[in-house]
Write a protein that holds these residues in place. Structure first.
Motif, PDB file in Angstrom:
ATOM      1  N   ARG A 131     -57.885 -12.880  57.127  1.00 25.71           N
ATOM      2  CA  ARG A 131     -58.979 -13.796  56.772  1.00 25.71           C
ATOM      3  C   ARG A 131     -60.290 -13.333  57.415  1.00 25.71           C
ATOM      4  O   ARG A 131     -61.333 -13.306  56.772  1.00 25.71           O
ATOM      5  CB  ARG A 131     -58.640 -15.221  57.226  1.00 25.71           C
TER       6      ARG A 131
ATOM      7  N   VAL B 118     -61.471 -13.605  52.692  1.00 31.90           N
ATOM      8  CA  VAL B 118     -60.659 -14.525  51.899  1.00 31.90           C
ATOM      9  C   VAL B 118     -60.361 -15.728  52.786  1.00 31.90           C
ATOM     10  O   VAL B 118     -59.617 -15.618  53.758  1.00 31.90           O
ATOM     11  CB  VAL B 118     -59.355 -13.854  51.407  1.00 31.90           C
TER      12      VAL B 118
ATOM     13  N   TRP C  21     -50.334 -17.721  50.842  1.00 32.63           N
ATOM     14  CA  TRP C  21     -51.640 -17.250  50.379  1.00 32.63           C
ATOM     15  C   TRP C  21     -51.699 -17.028  48.874  1.00 32.63           C
ATOM     16  O   TRP C  21     -52.696 -17.352  48.250  1.00 32.63           O
ATOM     17  CB  TRP C  21     -52.021 -15.959  51.117  1.00 32.63           C
TER      18      TRP C  21
ATOM     19  N   ALA D 133     -54.348 -18.972  46.539  1.00 33.19           N
ATOM     20  CA  ALA D 133     -55.439 -18.208  45.916  1.00 33.19           C
ATOM     21  C   ALA D 133     -55.622 -18.560  44.440  1.00 33.19           C
ATOM     22  O   ALA D 133     -56.718 -18.374  43.896  1.00 33.19           O
ATOM     23  CB  ALA D 133     -55.185 -16.714  46.061  1.00 33.19           C
TER      24      ALA D 133
ATOM     25  N   TYR E 134     -59.495 -17.642  43.894  1.00 34.49           N
ATOM     26  CA  TYR E 134     -59.828 -16.220  43.960  1.00 34.49           C
ATOM     27  C   TYR E 134     -59.161 -15.518  42.782  1.00 34.49           C
ATOM     28  O   TYR E 134     -58.095 -15.932  42.324  1.00 34.49           O
ATOM     29  CB  TYR E 134     -59.303 -15.578  45.257  1.00 34.49           C
TER      30      TYR E 134
ATOM     31  N   ILE F 160     -55.189 -10.231  46.258  1.00 27.33           N
ATOM     32  CA  ILE F 160     -56.148 -11.325  46.194  1.00 27.33           C
ATOM     33  C   ILE F 160     -57.511 -10.685  46.412  1.00 27.33           C
ATOM     34  O   ILE F 160     -57.747 -10.049  47.446  1.00 27.33           O
ATOM     35  CB  ILE F 160     -55.870 -12.384  47.276  1.00 27.33           C
TER      36      ILE F 160
ATOM     37  N   SER G 151     -61.392 -10.638  47.159  1.00 25.18           N
ATOM     38  CA  SER G 151     -62.324 -11.489  47.899  1.00 25.18           C
ATOM     39  C   SER G 151     -63.687 -11.612  47.243  1.00 25.18           C
ATOM     40  O   SER G 151     -64.404 -12.569  47.492  1.00 25.18           O
ATOM     41  CB  SER G 151     -62.502 -10.966  49.323  1.00 25.18           C
TER      42      SER G 151
END
Length: 192
Positions: free
Chosen positions: A36, A41, A50, A54, A58, A147, A149
């Motif tokens: 993080r 993120v 996560w 997300a 995201y 994921i 950002s």
């Protein structure tokens, strides 16, 4: 009181002071807070949550991008999952990761090799460099994907647990018109 008793007490006081100062300067990183911090993120909770968190917040996918977080699924050996930031894309099936708490408890590793070993080439199964072996680990781990950002990574200013901590005493500074003696000066921990 003898000189030996005074010296022993002094040594005990100094060692207690050092034991309290040094850990305050060191960081013991878990993978999720570290990912993080360096990726941007803003997801909280254990790593295995996560990917689900997300969704809708995201962009997610199966193609590596610099700054993206690779989300590992939970397994019986890795019950809380794992997250790591992609620091460089080497090829469509190889990246360099920056992450914490993998090869050594609480330690940070920068730019370590990770390879997609999935049959479909979709990053659903990954092998990661493991410090004690000095190469890719023998296990392949299931991964959810990446994921994204939407911002560049910023890991240069984040201290690593494996950076040395140097102990030194502070300069002799005048305090209220008084120059402290060696025994009165505080001990300060400095990070490199």
């Amino acid at each position: 009181m003898t000189f030996g008793a005074v010296a022993a007490r002094f040594a005990l006081v100094v060692s207690c002071a050092l034991a309290m100062v040094a850990p305050a300067q060191a960081r013991f990183w878990q993978c999720a807070p570290y990912a993080r911090e360096i990726s941007g993120v803003a997801i909280f909770g254990n790593a295995h949550t996560w990917w689900g968190q997300a969704a809708g917040r995201y962009e997610r996918g199966h193609v590596p991008r610099e700054g993206a977080v690779l989300s590992f699924a939970a397994t019986s050996r890795m019950r809380l999952g794992h997250v790591a930031m992609v620091s460089k894309v080497v090829s469509e099936r190889e990246v360099l990761l920056t992450h914490a708490n993998w090869s050594r408890r609480g330690g940070v590793e920068r730019d370590v090799r990770a390879v997609d070993v999935s049959a479909a080439g979709d990053w659903s199964e990954v092998k990661v460099w493991f410090g004690p072996l000095g190469g890719l680990g023998t296990s392949a781990y299931p991964a959810n994907g990446f994921i994204y950002s939407g911002q560049p990574p910023h890991d240069d200013d984040t201290p690593a647990i494996d950076q040395p901590v140097q102990l030194a005493d502070a300069d002799a500074a005048t305090v209220g018109g008084h120059v402290p003696t060696r025994l009165e000066r505080p001990i300060v921990a400095l990070n490199d």
